[in-house]
Structures are given as C-alpha cells and as structure tokens.
Design a protein around this motif. Sequence first.
Motif, PDB file in Angstrom:
ATOM      1  N   ALA A 167     -20.370 -40.386  -0.727  1.00 34.46           N
ATOM      2  CA  ALA A 167     -19.505 -40.311   0.445  1.00 34.46           C
ATOM      3  C   ALA A 167     -20.128 -41.019   1.635  1.00 34.46           C
ATOM      4  O   ALA A 167     -21.352 -41.161   1.713  1.00 34.46           O
ATOM      5  N   THR A 168     -19.277 -41.490   2.522  1.00 36.09           N
ATOM      6  CA  THR A 168     -19.721 -42.066   3.797  1.00 36.09           C
ATOM      7  C   THR A 168     -19.041 -41.270   4.901  1.00 36.09           C
ATOM      8  O   THR A 168     -18.057 -40.556   4.641  1.00 36.09           O
ATOM      9  N   PRO A 169     -19.527 -41.392   6.146  1.00 32.71           N
ATOM     10  CA  PRO A 169     -18.881 -40.640   7.245  1.00 32.71           C
ATOM     11  C   PRO A 169     -17.372 -40.891   7.312  1.00 32.71           C
ATOM     12  O   PRO A 169     -16.610 -39.998   7.685  1.00 32.71           O
ATOM     13  N   ALA A 170     -16.952 -42.049   6.865  1.00 35.12           N
ATOM     14  CA  ALA A 170     -15.500 -42.361   6.915  1.00 35.12           C
ATOM     15  C   ALA A 170     -14.702 -41.437   6.008  1.00 35.12           C
ATOM     16  O   ALA A 170     -13.511 -41.205   6.208  1.00 35.12           O
ATOM     17  N   ASP A 171     -15.374 -40.873   5.028  1.00 39.02           N
ATOM     18  CA  ASP A 171     -14.663 -39.953   4.118  1.00 39.02           C
ATOM     19  C   ASP A 171     -14.501 -38.564   4.726  1.00 39.02           C
ATOM     20  O   ASP A 171     -13.742 -37.737   4.225  1.00 39.02           O
ATOM     21  N   ALA A 172     -15.249 -38.286   5.832  1.00 37.94           N
ATOM     22  CA  ALA A 172     -15.331 -36.904   6.348  1.00 37.94           C
ATOM     23  C   ALA A 172     -13.980 -36.269   6.658  1.00 37.94           C
ATOM     24  O   ALA A 172     -13.717 -35.139   6.217  1.00 37.94           O
ATOM     25  N   PRO A 173     -13.076 -36.946   7.371  1.00 38.71           N
ATOM     26  CA  PRO A 173     -11.799 -36.269   7.706  1.00 38.71           C
ATOM     27  C   PRO A 173     -11.049 -35.789   6.457  1.00 38.71           C
ATOM     28  O   PRO A 173     -10.633 -34.626   6.383  1.00 38.71           O
ATOM     29  N   GLU A 174     -10.921 -36.658   5.455  1.00 39.82           N
ATOM     30  CA  GLU A 174     -10.193 -36.246   4.239  1.00 39.82           C
ATOM     31  C   GLU A 174     -10.957 -35.162   3.491  1.00 39.82           C
ATOM     32  O   GLU A 174     -10.382 -34.215   2.959  1.00 39.82           O
ATOM     33  N   ASP A 217     -19.573 -30.856  11.159  1.00 33.75           N
ATOM     34  CA  ASP A 217     -20.453 -30.280  10.123  1.00 33.75           C
ATOM     35  C   ASP A 217     -20.367 -31.101   8.839  1.00 33.75           C
ATOM     36  O   ASP A 217     -21.366 -31.361   8.164  1.00 33.75           O
ATOM     37  N   VAL A 218     -19.135 -31.538   8.531  1.00 29.96           N
ATOM     38  CA  VAL A 218     -18.957 -32.313   7.289  1.00 29.96           C
ATOM     39  C   VAL A 218     -19.676 -33.658   7.417  1.00 29.96           C
ATOM     40  O   VAL A 218     -20.361 -34.100   6.494  1.00 29.96           O
ATOM     41  N   VAL A 219     -19.550 -34.279   8.582  1.00 29.19           N
ATOM     42  CA  VAL A 219     -20.248 -35.561   8.794  1.00 29.19           C
ATOM     43  C   VAL A 219     -21.759 -35.356   8.661  1.00 29.19           C
ATOM     44  O   VAL A 219     -22.451 -36.116   7.970  1.00 29.19           O
ATOM     45  N   THR A 220     -22.249 -34.277   9.266  1.00 26.34           N
ATOM     46  CA  THR A 220     -23.696 -33.978   9.179  1.00 26.34           C
ATOM     47  C   THR A 220     -24.108 -33.752   7.731  1.00 26.34           C
ATOM     48  O   THR A 220     -25.123 -34.276   7.258  1.00 26.34           O
ATOM     49  N   ALA A 221     -23.262 -33.016   7.004  1.00 25.22           N
ATOM     50  CA  ALA A 221     -23.597 -32.698   5.606  1.00 25.22           C
ATOM     51  C   ALA A 221     -23.632 -33.957   4.739  1.00 25.22           C
ATOM     52  O   ALA A 221     -24.491 -34.109   3.878  1.00 25.22           O
ATOM     53  N   ALA A 265     -24.522 -36.808   5.598  1.00 24.99           N
ATOM     54  CA  ALA A 265     -25.800 -37.497   5.883  1.00 24.99           C
ATOM     55  C   ALA A 265     -26.961 -36.748   5.262  1.00 24.99           C
ATOM     56  O   ALA A 265     -27.911 -37.346   4.762  1.00 24.99           O
ATOM     57  N   ALA A 266     -26.857 -35.425   5.229  1.00 26.63           N
ATOM     58  CA  ALA A 266     -28.002 -34.601   4.796  1.00 26.63           C
ATOM     59  C   ALA A 266     -28.065 -34.406   3.292  1.00 26.63           C
ATOM     60  O   ALA A 266     -29.134 -34.265   2.705  1.00 26.63           O
ATOM     61  N   HIS A 267     -26.935 -34.414   2.624  1.00 22.58           N
ATOM     62  CA  HIS A 267     -26.913 -34.115   1.184  1.00 22.58           C
ATOM     63  C   HIS A 267     -26.328 -35.282   0.394  1.00 22.58           C
ATOM     64  O   HIS A 267     -25.608 -36.100   0.959  1.00 22.58           O
ATOM     65  N   ARG A 268     -26.620 -35.323  -0.929  1.00 23.35           N
ATOM     66  CA  ARG A 268     -25.940 -36.312  -1.782  1.00 23.35           C
ATOM     67  C   ARG A 268     -24.538 -35.763  -2.023  1.00 23.35           C
ATOM     68  O   ARG A 268     -24.354 -34.739  -2.680  1.00 23.35           O
ATOM     69  N   THR A 269     -23.576 -36.449  -1.454  1.00 24.15           N
ATOM     70  CA  THR A 269     -22.183 -35.990  -1.543  1.00 24.15           C
ATOM     71  C   THR A 269     -21.368 -37.061  -2.254  1.00 24.15           C
ATOM     72  O   THR A 269     -21.378 -38.220  -1.844  1.00 24.15           O
ATOM     73  N   TRP A 270     -20.721 -36.642  -3.345  1.00 26.02           N
ATOM     74  CA  TRP A 270     -19.896 -37.598  -4.099  1.00 26.02           C
ATOM     75  C   TRP A 270     -18.428 -37.347  -3.779  1.00 26.02           C
ATOM     76  O   TRP A 270     -18.026 -36.204  -3.601  1.00 26.02           O
ATOM     77  N   VAL A 271     -17.652 -38.398  -3.707  1.00 27.50           N
ATOM     78  CA  VAL A 271     -16.210 -38.241  -3.543  1.00 27.50           C
ATOM     79  C   VAL A 271     -15.506 -38.995  -4.664  1.00 27.50           C
ATOM     80  O   VAL A 271     -15.968 -40.059  -5.107  1.00 27.50           O
ATOM     81  N   ALA A 272     -14.420 -38.406  -5.140  1.00 27.70           N
ATOM     82  CA  ALA A 272     -13.604 -39.037  -6.183  1.00 27.70           C
ATOM     83  C   ALA A 272     -12.251 -39.394  -5.569  1.00 27.70           C
ATOM     84  O   ALA A 272     -11.644 -38.556  -4.888  1.00 27.70           O
TER      85      ALA A 272
END
Length: 407
Positions: free
Chosen positions: A255-262, A292-296, A298-305
């Motif tokens: 994920a990138t910060p751009a994914d945060a809203p969705e 918080d989602v944007v911070t997360a 950055a802080a964690h490996r977050t995958w989006v499908a």
Amino acid sequence: MTAVPARRPALRVDVVTIFPDYLAPLDLSLIGKARADGILEVAVHDLREHAHDRHRSVDDTPYGGGAGMVMKPQPWAEALEAVVAKAGPTERPRLVVPGPGGAPFTQAMARELAQEPWLVFACGRYEGIDERVLDHAREDLGLEVSVVSLGDYVLNGGEVAVLAMVEAVARLVPGVIGNAASLVEESHEDGLLEYPVYTKPDPWRGRAVPEVLLSGNHAAIAAWRHEQRLARTAARRPDLLHPSLGDAGLEVRLATPADAPELHLLMLACWVSEAVSNDRLDIPALHESLDDVVTAIAAHRTWVARRAGRLVGSVRTSVRTTATGADDLFVGRLCVAPDQQGRGLGRRLLALAEDDATDAIRTVSLITGARSERNIRLYRKAGYRLLPGPPQIAGTVELVKRRRTGA
Ligand code: JD8
C-alpha cells in the motif's frame, strides 16, 4: 408399460478428429465407468467421413504460402453441422478448439466447462484449421467458440489436449469421482499446490513417514499439510502466491498513502460486521482515523488487493518479539469487501502475508473477536491454533501457528 425416459447424461462430449483411436483412453478408468453409468456421454467422430473426394482429403496448401498444410473448411463445416444436428433445435453445444495460441486451460476453466451440458472438441492437425470454420461455427451455427491452449509448448495436434481437457472437466462432474471431498484440497483448486502424501509401510527402505502424520493430532496434521502446501507453492510456483494471487483479475501490491482513504473506508465497512457479531464497538479498527491509516501504512507492511482498480482487500503485518525473545509476525487488519468474500481472497492475503515474512520469523499470530466464528474457521483451516489461557483483550481470541524452517 410406460417407457422410462433415458437418463440425460450430466455432460455430453463430442470430439471430431482424423485420429479417432487417439481418444480411446476415454474408454478407460473413471471416465469409462462414468460413460457406462450414463453420467457422461462421449462420442468420437472421424472428420474424414465428411471428406468426399477420392482421397477423402482434409488438408490443402496454405494461402500465402509457407510450410505445411491447412485443414480444409468444408469437411469441418459438415462434421460440426452433423454433430449439432443431433440435438434439439434450441440446444447448442459449446465448441472448444485446442490451439497453441489459445487462452490458457486452467482449473478455473475446467470448473466453468464442467457446468456446461454439452461440449464439442475440434481436434486440428497440420498447421491448423482454416480460420473461417470458427467464424462459421460462431456466426452461422450460433456456437460459443473457445480456442484453448493446454500449455506453452507445441503439440502435433489437438487430440492430446482434448484428452487432458475432457479428463479435467469430466472429473468435476458430480458422480464421476467417488469422493468429491478429495477434489477440495487439490492443487490449483485453491491456489496452493498439494501437500506430500504417504502410505504403508513406515519406514520404507529406511525412509520414515513424517511423524506428525502418525500423531492422530488433526490440528497439527492440518497445520503441517498447510505449511507443506505453502512451502511447495512458494518453491515451485511463486506465481501462484504473488501478485495476482492466482486470480487474473486481481492486482496485489504494498500500500501507499494514496490507498489510505479507500483502505480506511474498507476497514470501517468490514469491522461493522465484527462489531455486530461481537456486540461491541471498542474495536481498534473502528476507531482509526484516516491519519492513523496513513501512519500505519508507513509503519507496517500493508498489502492492498484491487480488482478492476477497486480496493477489495487488505492485510497488514508487523514483527514483534515474544516473551521468549523470538520474532513473531503479527497479522492484522485482514479484511475483504463484503461482496468479495467467499472467494478465497482472505486466505490468499493471509498466505501472502505469511510468505512475505523472513526466515527469522518462527511464529505467526493474530487476534479476532471471540464470536467471529467465520474468521476463526478461516484461521484454523490455515493451520492456526487458539492460544490457550486468558486473551490480552477480553472478548477476543488469539491464534498462532509455527512456521517451518525455510518456509
Ligand atoms: C491443436 C495443429 C500443430 C500447431 C504448427 C505444430 C493445444 N498447448 C498446445 N500446443 N500445441 C497445441 C496444438 C497444436 C496443434 C493443433 C493444438 C492443431 N497443431 C500445429 C501450430 C504450429 N503445428 C496445443 N491445445
């Protein structure tokens, strides 16, 4: 005495070829038995019966020059019309034409074709069939025509491909395979390769059977088998584990910060059902702000499908040190859009998160609501076990599984 109408076969298959004997293996084994039992009906037709010149020729030189010969359109048109004419005016078979340039034949396609009542396979030879035959079948005979490839290698004709396709399709027809249960955990059925199997004697030539299989501990056996499936898939077919997760329409990435809203929206939507089933609102995911989602991310490996650009699933991982000082992968925020659930995406995102961890990680753990039966069932099937003792957070359960070395 009223005549008992002949039982309609669950699947009818017609094959047109210039080498009918090539299809003789369809008389054998489970397919042969299913034909005898009337579950399947398979008819093989010799194309040459529709070639009327002295040499019953079915091929001619290619327009535009080049090596080899091309199969003539007329015999094919007559052969297909003769096959189609056998059925009622409204019934139309699906025509499958094997070819090295066709769409890949997959388990998913086998499942799709197994839903059809009637399939016709056209076995080409030489350099192939005059292309106008396929146009004639589509436009004049009204058939759905699929050009399908068995794999990225070149055969001399379509017969071998038809043998494989008919077997892969027919064995999915109810009643053909004795215990349908065995179909579930097969390779390619759920995106993971199968686990290794063993039978008597133990030991054999000094080689022992893995102890866990003799333990009678079904949870441990399930965990071991799942681990073996993950390890084999990662080793032999990493493409099945990444990134489209065995689902051509899916794009999976970090994920990138751009994914945060969705992602924020998806998490809120998914945890509403958790709040309802656990009758509580003090669930962290429900209290995360967009920041918080944007911070997360950055802080964690977050995958989006994403499917067709729409964010439909996500998972987040972080590494923590257990009381014993070992590294543990904590999997969190695993979520799948409600309308996308039930297709294995959650399990694949979980497998991706596990597989993404370094070898140093010995355990994988996660937390879910004590009343989130569906989640708990998914985790158990993936080899997790409930951690005994009181949970850190009341009303939740913690699940953990061990990772094998080199997993
Ligand atoms: C149908 C003729 C031979 C192919 C010139 C060699 C499928 N995965 C696959 N590989 N090859 C085929 C296949 C090959 C066929 C025919 C299927 C009809 N040939 C031709 C083009 C090059 N010769 C296949 N499914």
